[in-house]
Design a protein around this motif. Structure first.
Motif, short mmCIF file in Angstrom:
data_model
loop_
_atom_site.label_atom_id
_atom_site.label_comp_id
_atom_site.label_asym_id
_atom_site.label_seq_id
_atom_site.Cartn_x
_atom_site.Cartn_y
_atom_site.Cartn_z
N THR A 94 0.85 -1.19 0.00
CA THR A 94 0.00 0.00 0.00
C THR A 94 0.89 1.24 0.00
OG1 THR A 94 -1.65 -1.21 1.30
CG2 THR A 94 -1.88 1.17 1.18
N TYR A 95 0.53 2.21 -0.81
CA TYR A 95 1.33 3.42 -0.96
C TYR A 95 0.65 4.60 -0.29
CZ TYR A 95 4.09 0.93 -4.46
OH TYR A 95 4.91 0.03 -5.10
N TYR A 96 1.49 5.48 0.27
CA TYR A 96 0.99 6.67 0.97
C TYR A 96 1.78 7.89 0.54
CZ TYR A 96 -1.07 3.12 4.00
OH TYR A 96 -1.77 2.04 4.48
N THR A 97 1.09 9.01 0.42
CA THR A 97 1.75 10.28 0.14
C THR A 97 2.11 10.96 1.46
OG1 THR A 97 0.45 10.58 -1.88
CG2 THR A 97 1.52 12.53 -0.96
N PRO A 98 3.39 11.27 1.69
CA PRO A 98 3.77 11.98 2.92
C PRO A 98 3.41 13.46 2.81
CG PRO A 98 5.71 11.57 1.59
CD PRO A 98 4.57 10.93 0.87
N GLN A 99 2.92 14.00 3.90
CA GLN A 99 2.56 15.42 3.96
C GLN A 99 3.28 16.03 5.16
OE1 GLN A 99 -1.68 15.06 4.35
NE2 GLN A 99 -2.01 14.82 2.16
N VAL A 100 4.13 17.00 4.91
CA VAL A 100 4.90 17.66 5.96
C VAL A 100 4.50 19.13 6.00
CG1 VAL A 100 7.19 18.29 6.79
CG2 VAL A 100 6.83 16.06 5.71
N ASP A 101 4.07 19.59 7.16
CA ASP A 101 3.70 21.00 7.35
C ASP A 101 4.58 21.62 8.43
OD1 ASP A 101 1.67 21.02 5.47
OD2 ASP A 101 0.16 20.36 6.89
N SER A 102 4.79 22.93 8.32
CA SER A 102 5.53 23.68 9.33
C SER A 102 4.74 24.93 9.68
CB SER A 102 6.92 24.07 8.79
OG SER A 102 7.62 24.82 9.75
N ASP A 103 4.52 25.13 10.98
CA ASP A 103 3.76 26.30 11.43
C ASP A 103 4.34 26.78 12.75
OD1 ASP A 103 1.88 28.28 11.73
OD2 ASP A 103 0.30 26.94 12.45
N HIS A 107 6.58 21.14 13.41
CA HIS A 107 6.60 20.34 12.19
C HIS A 107 5.64 19.16 12.36
CE1 HIS A 107 9.83 22.94 11.37
NE2 HIS A 107 10.79 22.24 11.97
N THR A 108 4.82 18.91 11.34
CA THR A 108 3.81 17.86 11.40
C THR A 108 3.97 16.92 10.22
OG1 THR A 108 2.25 19.40 12.44
CG2 THR A 108 1.33 17.39 11.52
N LEU A 109 3.89 15.62 10.50
CA LEU A 109 4.00 14.58 9.47
C LEU A 109 2.71 13.79 9.42
CD1 LEU A 109 5.72 12.84 7.47
CD2 LEU A 109 6.44 11.50 9.48
N GLN A 110 2.15 13.64 8.21
CA GLN A 110 0.95 12.84 8.00
C GLN A 110 1.12 12.02 6.73
OE1 GLN A 110 -1.77 16.36 8.01
NE2 GLN A 110 -2.93 15.20 9.54
N PHE A 111 0.26 10.99 6.56
CA PHE A 111 0.31 10.15 5.37
C PHE A 111 -1.10 9.93 4.85
CE2 PHE A 111 4.21 9.15 7.58
CZ PHE A 111 5.14 9.11 6.55
N GLU A 112 -1.23 9.99 3.53
CA GLU A 112 -2.52 9.79 2.88
C GLU A 112 -2.38 8.66 1.86
OE1 GLU A 112 -5.77 12.23 0.13
OE2 GLU A 112 -4.05 13.25 1.02
N GLU A 113 -3.25 7.65 1.95
CA GLU A 113 -3.19 6.52 1.03
C GLU A 113 -3.45 6.98 -0.40
OE1 GLU A 113 -5.21 2.09 0.37
OE2 GLU A 113 -5.44 3.14 2.29
N THR A 114 -2.73 6.39 -1.35
CA THR A 114 -2.86 6.81 -2.73
C THR A 114 -2.48 5.67 -3.66
OG1 THR A 114 -2.23 8.54 -4.31
CG2 THR A 114 -0.48 7.65 -2.92
#
Length: 224
Positions: A94-103, A107-114
């Motif tokens: 299963t593949y996931y897109t990493p999402q990195v945000d900075s505020d 720093h925040t790390l999330q993953f969304e299946e794709t």
């Protein structure tokens, strides 16, 4: 699918820092890992502390820190996906897109299946056929037909389109008076040329082969 920008570098820069080795912290840069630029990082090969960040992101919806994400150290600008399950040399998993945000320094790390898509459609390059007509049908594993092509002449060596998506596919080959053979094959980020052959086994039977070019297989990540 809405995708936030993947930030591979916030405070340390995108380029690999000279002198930094996998798993050994560098006193001058503060980096612990060299970055990897394969299109997809394999979950099972991630360093243990990086995998802990990833596990938290999956289990709690996100991983948050006011320090630097170790994920940002291992994931270079060429990384598009994280892959969980299956060996690296197959599309299984299963593949996931990493999402990195900075505020404000957080720093925040999330993953969304794709479902990963490639830059171009991959083809079966048909080699010499021992008999005609030959019908070649490309399907998803659920039976949905993607392409149907008939070879009428022995000196016809077509390129049969498959897909531009990473995944597992079926090719169904029917040779007149010989019957039908079905073979499973995969397309992943490293697939370049799929050479397709039909091999006569006897007067009324045959087999098929699908071979990728192993020279296109990548090196391991520096921290593996």
């Amino acid at each position: 699918m809405n995708r936030r920008t993947l930030l591979t570098s916030i405070s340390v820069g995108a380029a690999t820092v000279a002198g930094c080795t996998g798993g050994v912290e560098n006193d001058e840069t503060g980096r612990k890992y060299e970055e990897c630029n394969l299109p997809a990082l394999q979950y099972g090969t991630l360093p243990e502390d990086v995998r802990a960040e990833v596990d938290t992101a999956f289990n709690e919806g996100q991983y948050e820190t006011d320090g630097e994400l170790l994920w940002q150290q291992v994931a270079g600008p060429g990384v598009e996906f994280l892959k969980k399950g299956g060996p690296w040399y197959t599309p299984d998993g299963t593949y996931y897109t990493p999402q990195v945000d900075s505020d404000n320094g957080v720093h925040t790390l999330q993953f969304e299946e794709t479902t990963p898509q490639l830059d171009s459609t991959k083809y079966l390059h048909v080699e010499d056929v021992p008999e005609v007509p030959v019908n070649i049908t490309i399907k998803y594993t659920d039976g949905t037909v993607l392409e149907d092509h008939t070879i009428e002449e022995k000196d016809d060596y077509p390129e049969v389109p498959v897909s531009n998506k990473v995944g597992t596919y079926l090719v169904e080959v029917t040779v007149k008076d010989w019957g039908t053979v079905t073979e499973e094959f995969g397309i992943d980020h490293f697939t370049q040329e799929l050479n397709f052959g039909i091999h006569r086994e006897s007067e009324s039977s045959f087999s098929v082969s699908i071979q990728d070019n192993p020279a296109t297989y990548p090196d391991s990540c520096p921290w593996e």
